[in-house]
Enzyme design. Structure first.
Site, PDB file in Angstrom:
ATOM      1  N   ARG A   1      15.537  14.726  13.664  1.00  0.00           N
ATOM      2  CA  ARG A   1      15.772  16.124  13.292  1.00  0.00           C
ATOM      3  C   ARG A   1      17.124  16.341  12.637  1.00  0.00           C
ATOM      4  O   ARG A   1      17.344  17.338  11.961  1.00  0.00           O
ATOM      5  CB  ARG A   1      15.642  17.032  14.526  1.00  0.00           C
ATOM      6  CG  ARG A   1      14.266  16.957  15.184  1.00  0.00           C
ATOM      7  CD  ARG A   1      14.085  18.023  16.223  1.00  0.00           C
ATOM      8  NE  ARG A   1      14.137  19.358  15.638  1.00  0.00           N
ATOM      9  CZ  ARG A   1      13.953  20.474  16.334  1.00  0.00           C
ATOM     10  NH1 ARG A   1      13.718  20.405  17.627  1.00  0.00           N
ATOM     11  NH2 ARG A   1      14.022  21.647  15.743  1.00  0.00           N
TER      12      ARG A   1
ATOM     13  N   LYS B   1      -1.023  10.792   0.574  1.00  0.00           N
ATOM     14  CA  LYS B   1       0.001  10.226  -0.331  1.00  0.00           C
ATOM     15  C   LYS B   1      -0.298  10.576  -1.783  1.00  0.00           C
ATOM     16  O   LYS B   1       0.586  11.040  -2.514  1.00  0.00           O
ATOM     17  CB  LYS B   1       0.062   8.699  -0.155  1.00  0.00           C
ATOM     18  CG  LYS B   1       0.457   8.248   1.242  1.00  0.00           C
ATOM     19  CD  LYS B   1       0.605   6.744   1.327  1.00  0.00           C
ATOM     20  CE  LYS B   1      -0.702   6.016   1.073  1.00  0.00           C
ATOM     21  NZ  LYS B   1      -1.736   6.328   2.082  1.00  0.00           N
TER      22      LYS B   1
ATOM     23  N   HIS C   1       0.861  -1.184   0.000  1.00  0.00           N
ATOM     24  CA  HIS C   1       0.000   0.000   0.000  1.00  0.00           C
ATOM     25  C   HIS C   1       0.896   1.232   0.000  1.00  0.00           C
ATOM     26  O   HIS C   1       1.677   1.450   0.931  1.00  0.00           O
ATOM     27  CB  HIS C   1      -0.891   0.001   1.240  1.00  0.00           C
ATOM     28  CG  HIS C   1      -1.772   1.212   1.338  1.00  0.00           C
ATOM     29  ND1 HIS C   1      -2.694   1.540   0.376  1.00  0.00           N
ATOM     30  CD2 HIS C   1      -1.852   2.188   2.285  1.00  0.00           C
ATOM     31  CE1 HIS C   1      -3.324   2.653   0.723  1.00  0.00           C
ATOM     32  NE2 HIS C   1      -2.819   3.068   1.879  1.00  0.00           N
TER      33      HIS C   1
ATOM     34  N   ASP D   1      -1.661   3.980  -4.932  1.00  0.00           N
ATOM     35  CA  ASP D   1      -2.464   3.153  -4.033  1.00  0.00           C
ATOM     36  C   ASP D   1      -1.881   1.761  -3.807  1.00  0.00           C
ATOM     37  O   ASP D   1      -1.626   1.369  -2.680  1.00  0.00           O
ATOM     38  CB  ASP D   1      -3.915   3.037  -4.531  1.00  0.00           C
ATOM     39  CG  ASP D   1      -4.795   2.372  -3.489  1.00  0.00           C
ATOM     40  OD1 ASP D   1      -4.801   2.842  -2.332  1.00  0.00           O
ATOM     41  OD2 ASP D   1      -5.453   1.368  -3.811  1.00  0.00           O
TER      42      ASP D   1
END
Length: 324
Positions: free
Chosen positions: A244, A160, A139, A178
């Site tokens: 980060r 997405k 997916h 998808d």
């Protein structure tokens, strides 16, 4: 995923010539492994891989010439098993007469090429692996960003497809939306493509199904692409922890292939297309030997050393003043 490929499909896609047996091209090929018979020409058939394509080159045909005609007839007849898909002869070599008769009797086609054995072996293996390799459905969305295959994953509704559409508008190419069908081409290469039913199509909530090729042209899509990098989209929460500095080195293993991965928080106001585009370019820079995190660490260490030297100098000066 097809369980087999016909000899006719192999001929068309690898550009082989049919030297004999045009009526038998529907024979199935069930494995990407290819055999170059050696021990078989010495009479050893205990572990003969009859289900494989049998490739004969200069070495094999030269060895066969030194055998007696009776042995050539016997061994080449044994090689023509019911499950043998075809014979391929490289380097424009002639067909041994004994093989021609045995293959005709067994209804096995003989193919030819001007390429060397090594070259045609590589071409056939590459094609057959792509057709017969085990597929896995994931997916996500696969987009090619300046030559880097980026698999975008995340929960349903995280954005997405919308992000991929923005990347297409920025000049990048869609591979699959998808659902992404993936297979391992080798131990280090993962390839993704779209299922046939979703080829060139995207689903955008509120709009429905759109055809990317019709809207943005043939240059906006790709049939398949190597997956170099994974971007996982996560809904932002105040207590979530995200990398980060980019030094965590996260990866994800798919079909035994290790793929670098980053997680990006999704929050209102963030331009995910630009962020993913930058992540892909940063990945490319790292593969070329440039590491921005290391540069930051080096700058930080240099600054610490400079401050430490300055503090030491100030302390020494203070001590000298007190002594005076």
């Amino acid at each position: 995923m097809p369980e087999s490929v016909t000899v006719e499909e192999l001929v068309k896609n690898v550009r082989l010539k049919v030297l004999q047996g045009e009526d038998y091209l529907q024979r199935p090929i069930v494995t990407s492994d290819i055999c170059r018979p050696a021990l078989e020409f010495a009479g050893y058939f205990t572990h003969y891989p009859a289900e494989r394509i049998q490739l004969l080159g200069i070495t094999e045909t030269s060895f066969a010439k030194d055998m007696t005609q009776a042995h050539r007839t016997e061994y080449m007849t044994k090689m023509c098993m019911p499950q043998t898909p075809c014979f391929v002869i490289s380097t424009d070599l002639p067909i041994p007469i004994e093989l021609s008769k045995a293959a005709e009797a067994a209804h096995i086609p003989i193919l030819g090429t001007h390429l060397t054995s090594s070259r045609i072996l590589s071409n056939m293996t590459s094609y057959l692996v792509g057709c017969l390799a085990k597929r896995q459905s994931l997916h996500g969305v696969l987009v090619d960003i300046n030559g880097i295959g980026v698999l975008i994953t995340g929960d349903s509704g995280v954005g997405k497809s919308e992000t991929a559409l923005e990347l297409v508008r920025r000049g990048h190419r869609l591979v699959a939306d998808d659902r992404v069908e993936v297979y391992a081409r080798d131990e280090q290469t993962l390839v993704g493509s779209a299922p046939a039913i979703l080829d060139h199509l995207m689903e955008i909530r509120g709009i429905g199904i759109i055809d990317v090729m019709n809207l943005y042209g043939a240059g906006a899509i790709m049939e398949s692409d190597i997956i170099n990098f994974i971007v996982h989209l996560e809904t932002w929460t105040p207590d979530a922890q995200f990398d980060r500095l980019g030094d965590r080195g996260d990866t994800q293993t798919i079909q035994g292939v290790i793929i670098p991965k980053v997680s990006i928080p999704v929050k209102t106001g963030r331009n995910l297309a630009i962020i993913i585009e930058s992540a892909a370019m940063n990945y490319r820079a790292e593969t070329m030997g440039y590491d921005a995190t290391k540069t930051f660490d080096d700058n930080l260490n240099r600054l610490i050393q400079q401050n430490s030297a300055h503090d030491t100098q100030v302390k020494e000066q203070k001590q000298e003043n007190e002594y005076d």
